[in-house]
Design an enzyme around this catalytic site. Structure first.
Site, PDB file in Angstrom:
ATOM      1  CD  GLN A   1      -6.919  -4.835   4.006  1.00  0.00           C
ATOM      2  OE1 GLN A   1      -7.903  -5.501   4.320  1.00  0.00           O
ATOM      3  NE2 GLN A   1      -7.038  -3.557   3.666  1.00  0.00           N
TER       4      GLN A   1
ATOM      5  CG  ASP B   1       0.631  -2.538   6.162  1.00  0.00           C
ATOM      6  OD1 ASP B   1      -0.364  -2.702   6.893  1.00  0.00           O
ATOM      7  OD2 ASP B   1       0.615  -1.863   5.118  1.00  0.00           O
TER       8      ASP B   1
ATOM      9  CB  CYS C   1      -3.649   3.223  -1.539  1.00  0.00           C
ATOM     10  SG  CYS C   1      -4.782   4.532  -1.167  1.00  0.00           S
TER      11      CYS C   1
ATOM     12  CE  LYS D   1      -7.343  -0.477   6.153  1.00  0.00           C
ATOM     13  NZ  LYS D   1      -8.123   0.035   5.025  1.00  0.00           N
TER      14      LYS D   1
ATOM     15  CG  HIS E   1      -1.914   0.950   1.420  1.00  0.00           C
ATOM     16  ND1 HIS E   1      -1.679   2.251   1.790  1.00  0.00           N
ATOM     17  CD2 HIS E   1      -3.259   0.849   1.253  1.00  0.00           C
ATOM     18  CE1 HIS E   1      -2.834   2.908   1.857  1.00  0.00           C
ATOM     19  NE2 HIS E   1      -3.811   2.071   1.532  1.00  0.00           N
TER      20      HIS E   1
END
Ligand SMILES: Cc1ncc(COP(=O)(O)O)c(C=O)c1O
Length: 408
Positions: free
Chosen positions: A205, A202, A366, A228, A124
């Site tokens: 998700q 990261d 993104c 999220k 991202h």
């Protein structure tokens, strides 16, 4: 039984009763932001109404209550990711802020001039641009681990890259927001550690779809966003090993992150407050308690079964559409399906679906470098959550076929 469980989950989400263009809403954009269950919405309302006092400051009763709520949110996160200590859980405003915190503090400590940061081609923008800025600022190098045409990391190149470059820091997505593939982060972490590099994952998700045990995977840092994973927006987390957070300098400065301040010198608060300058989003932080309770409750057999049924159906139907290509294929796929259709613009598809009450994401998501690598200017993305159903997938496939007929 399955229908009951999913129906029961759906009933907890007032948002799903929305109508769009006069149609029952089908929300297929949970990778952008998940919806919030009633438990989280009620907690926000309750705290806004009766517990809105600043944290860590006053001695009065309501400030103490607000502090307790906020710190309980931190404890819920600690347990959820199995961190050793509350000091290792830093509240930020989201994944982007967590990565920026790292990129603004590791220079000169974990990364020096002439050394390199390794990221992958499937990141991202939040996990690309901060590293571009940092490496340019301190004279370090930014290196990319390639992904193959199916979207998998090219692990064969990993050792070669570590052997040929002076990589000291790695930052990579647990699950790509475009490809939905669960990446081999444990192997990445082991390899990086073998060569003396530190690793940030990261998890924007990943935290949603995978059980994360930071001790087991042995990452040095892991970040994610509240919005999220059913919590409030404007709040996120940076997990870091205490020994590393301790040696990083503070970034944002102001109230709460100090121990003592004189006109000329300041000593800093201990972790985690050293990295939490200013009034935090204390209600947002507190929402992690009900949000993660909900997240835990949907990690069950019925939800997995529902997800598998939707996945099998969508892959079968999407791959049978002429000219449609799905990006990110493999056994390790979470319910994120990005695709292009020959000769049809992604925005046209998304607009027509919207008119049929179906919310999907379209565009660069993104992740412009990755989408350019695939030779595309944008994709359509369907991302599912435990509140989605097979019936919604069926309606979506009908609607998609109708949209394609209209556009061809
Ligand atoms: C993989 C990944 N990383 C980082 C981000 C940025 O998250 P946020 O905008 O919540 O900071 C996202 C958001 O979609 C994401 O999917």
């Amino acid at each position: 039984m399955l229908t009951n469980t999913i129906e029961n989950i759906r009933n907890q989400f007032p948002f799903l009763t929305n109508k769009v263009s006069g149609k029952e809403l089908i929300y297929f954009d949970s990778a952008a932001t998940s919806q919030r269950p009633q438990s989280v919405i009620s907690a926000i309302n309750e705290w806004n109404s009766f517990a809105n006092a600043n944290v860590h400051r006053a001695v009065h009763h309501l400030s103490a209550c607000a502090t307790d709520n906020y710190e309980s949110g931190r404890e819920a996160i600690r347990k959820f990711v199995n961190a050793s200590k509350r000091e290792e859980i830093i509240f930020t405003s989201g994944t982007t802020a967590s990565i920026n915190l790292l990129a603004n503090t590791i220079g000169g400590v974990l990364l020096k001039e002439g050394e390199a940061v390794l990221i992958t081609e499937a990141e991202h923008h939040s996990n690309i641009v901060p590293w571009q800025i940092l490496t340019q600022r301190i004279g370090a190098k930014l290196i990319y681990l390639p992904v193959d045409e199916s979207g998998q990391w090219d692990m064969e190149q990993l050792d070669t890259l570590f052997e040929s470059e002076n990589i000291k820091f790695v930052s990579a997505a647990h699950i790509s927001n475009v490809l939905g593939l669960v990446n081999p982060i444990e192997r990445l972490i082991q390899t990086a550690h073998k060569y003396g590099a530190k690793v940030h994952i990261d998890g924007a998700q990943g935290i949603v779809h995978q059980e994360v045990d930071v001790k087991k995977i042995d990452c040095d840092f892991y970040s994610f966003s509240g919005h999220k994973i059913y919590a409030a927006t404007g709040i996120g987390v940076l997990y870091g090993k205490e020994s590393l957070l301790d040696i990083l300098p503070p970034w944002m400065a102001g109230g709460d992150m100090v121990d003592t301040v004189t006109f000329y010198k300041t000593t800093y608060a201990k972790l985690p407050l050293k990295f939490e300058a200013g009034t935090p989003n204390f209600i947002g932080g507190a929402t992690f308690t009900p949000a993660l309770e909900f997240a835990r409750s949907v990690r069950c057999h019925q939800v997995e079964q529902n997800e598998r049924m939707m996945k099998d159906f969508l892959i079968k139907e999407l791959t049978s559409i002429e000219g449609l290509e799905i990006y990110g294929m493999g056994e390790n796929k979470s319910p994120v399906y990005s695709f292009s259709i020959d000769g049809i613009h992604h925005s046209d598809i998304a607009m027509l679906l919207d008119q049929m009450g179906i919310a999907v994401r379209s565009g660069l998501m993104c992740a412009e470098p990755l989408i350019n690598k695939f030779g595309k200017t944008g994709l359509v993305r369907v991302s599912l959550a435990p509140y989605n159903t097979l019936q919604e997938c069926e309606i979506f496939i009908d609607a998609l076929n109708r949209a394609i007929r209209m556009l061809r």
